[in-house]
Write a protein that holds these residues in place. Structure first.
Motif, PDB file in Angstrom:
ATOM      1  N   MET A   2       0.805  -1.218   0.000  1.00  0.00           N
ATOM      2  CA  MET A   2       0.000   0.000   0.000  1.00  0.00           C
ATOM      3  C   MET A   2       0.838   1.268   0.000  1.00  0.00           C
ATOM      4  SD  MET A   2      -3.349  -0.684   2.394  1.00  0.00           S
ATOM      5  CE  MET A   2      -3.896   1.002   2.152  1.00  0.00           C
ATOM      6  N   ASP A   3       2.141   1.134   0.303  1.00  0.00           N
ATOM      7  CA  ASP A   3       2.986   2.326   0.297  1.00  0.00           C
ATOM      8  C   ASP A   3       3.065   2.979  -1.071  1.00  0.00           C
ATOM      9  OD1 ASP A   3       4.345   0.057  -0.514  1.00  0.00           O
ATOM     10  OD2 ASP A   3       6.250   0.615   0.402  1.00  0.00           O
ATOM     11  N   ILE A   4       2.957   2.178  -2.158  1.00  0.00           N
ATOM     12  CA  ILE A   4       2.958   2.776  -3.500  1.00  0.00           C
ATOM     13  C   ILE A   4       1.705   3.623  -3.709  1.00  0.00           C
ATOM     14  CG2 ILE A   4       1.876   0.743  -4.580  1.00  0.00           C
ATOM     15  CD1 ILE A   4       4.366   3.202  -6.240  1.00  0.00           C
ATOM     16  N   LEU A   5       0.592   3.194  -3.125  1.00  0.00           N
ATOM     17  CA  LEU A   5      -0.654   3.958  -3.256  1.00  0.00           C
ATOM     18  C   LEU A   5      -0.568   5.256  -2.460  1.00  0.00           C
ATOM     19  CD1 LEU A   5      -3.310   1.103  -2.930  1.00  0.00           C
ATOM     20  CD2 LEU A   5      -2.136   1.929  -4.980  1.00  0.00           C
ATOM     21  N   ALA A   6       0.036   5.194  -1.267  1.00  0.00           N
ATOM     22  CA  ALA A   6       0.198   6.401  -0.459  1.00  0.00           C
ATOM     23  C   ALA A   6       1.114   7.395  -1.168  1.00  0.00           C
ATOM     24  CB  ALA A   6       0.765   6.049   0.917  1.00  0.00           C
ATOM     25  N   HIS A   7       2.222   6.891  -1.692  1.00  0.00           N
ATOM     26  CA  HIS A   7       3.171   7.749  -2.408  1.00  0.00           C
ATOM     27  C   HIS A   7       2.490   8.453  -3.575  1.00  0.00           C
ATOM     28  CE1 HIS A   7       6.865   9.101  -4.301  1.00  0.00           C
ATOM     29  NE2 HIS A   7       6.539   8.442  -5.400  1.00  0.00           N
ATOM     30  N   THR A   8       1.760   7.695  -4.377  1.00  0.00           N
ATOM     31  CA  THR A   8       1.110   8.260  -5.562  1.00  0.00           C
ATOM     32  C   THR A   8      -0.036   9.178  -5.168  1.00  0.00           C
ATOM     33  OG1 THR A   8       1.680   6.203  -6.698  1.00  0.00           O
ATOM     34  CG2 THR A   8       0.167   7.690  -7.830  1.00  0.00           C
TER      35      THR A   8
END
Length: 297
Positions: free
Chosen positions: A210-216
């Motif tokens: 989910m960190d990729i979703l938070a980053h984006t």
């Protein structure tokens, strides 16, 4: 749509500011589809360089083929380099070795700068493109511009050049809104357990879930607020190992932000207030002094 919001997206940011090229941008095609094609013909994606040329040709024809394109962070920097490479400036079917080598974020910024110069509300958006590759949904930047004729935002992909290389060969790059995946919706789906296959979004990245979703999500949030951050920047509290330390309250704050971003026009005032007042969202990772840091005595 509210005229205040339209006027906000006519304004230029640090990155989209056209500077002395504003009048030149006004002279470019009024037809937005033709303008999209023209902007595409001024650049080549770094990965396409390596698909189109062998190693010797790359070394001979391109100086920005590695990560040096970060020097072209703004609209004016890109345009100056376009003219340096070819004094004729913008034209169709430009030879590949006369094009700037940049990726989607950069072209999104350049396209927005041209549209704003023409007085058309335009904004950059960060999310995911499921139409480029069969096995994963690549992180990607597009534009949204306000169409007075249709009374809606039209999402347009100003970076993809060769549609024969896309996985979805029928994709309409001139109105991409039905295909593009916005991170706010993905984040909320993941929080509700409706999105679990993170491998489609994290392939070839350092992110694992989910960190990729938070980053984006935060890239998209900042872009909506006129700060089109480079890829590597993200709020410190979700950066790297910090993501694994998020509290229940942290998640709820991000949930609230994502919910508001589902309709950024309706929730424009709330989003703007968060951007100006939430120190945690504005404190970015990076090596330089950040004015939002509060030093303890």
């Amino acid at each position: 749509m509210d005229e205040i919001i339209k006027n906000f997206y006519k304004e230029m940011s640090f990155y989209t500011n056209a500077g002395l090229y504003k009048e030149y941008f006004k002279s470019l095609p009024e037809d937005i589809n033709k303008l999209r094609d023209l902007v595409c013909d001024q650049h080549i994606h770094k990965m396409r360089v390596f698909r189109s040329f062998d190693e010797k040709e790359v070394s001979k024809n391109f100086i920005w083929y590695n990560c040096l394109y970060d020097a072209l962070n703004t609209s004016t920097a890109m345009t100056a380099e376009i003219f340096r490479l070819d004094s004729n400036g913008f034209y169709y079917n430009k030879p590949l070795n006369k094009r700037i080598v940049v990726t989607c974020r950069y072209i999104s910024i350049l396209f927005a700068s041209i549209m704003k110069s023409k007085g058309i509300p335009c904004r950059c958006r960060s999310g995911f493109a499921p139409y480029l590759y069969e096995d994963y949904n690549v992180d990607h930047w597009i534009n949204e511009y306000w169409s007075e004729k249709e009374n809606r935002w039209i999402a347009i992909d100003a970076q993809v050049q060769d549609t024969s290389r896309t996985y979805d060969k029928d994709v309409n790059l001139y109105d991409i809104i039905s295909k593009f995946e916005y991170p706010a919706e993905l984040w909320l789906k993941a929080r509700n357990g409706e999105l679990t296959n993170f491998d489609r979004y994290t392939k070839y990245t350092a992110y694992k879930g989910m960190d990729i979703l938070a980053h984006t999500l935060f890239l998209d949030f900042n872009a909506l607020m006129h700060l089109e951050l480079p890829y590597r920047y993200t709020p410190e509290f979700v950066n790297g190992e910090n993501f694994n330390k998020l509290t229940k309250e942290d998640y709820e704050e991000i949930d609230n932000l994502a919910t508001l971003m589902l309709n950024p026009d309706k929730n424009f005032d709330e989003l703007k207030n968060i951007w100006y007042t939430n120190e945690k969202f504005r404190l970015l990772n990076g090596p330089y002094y950040n004015p939002f840091i509060k030093f303890k005595k």
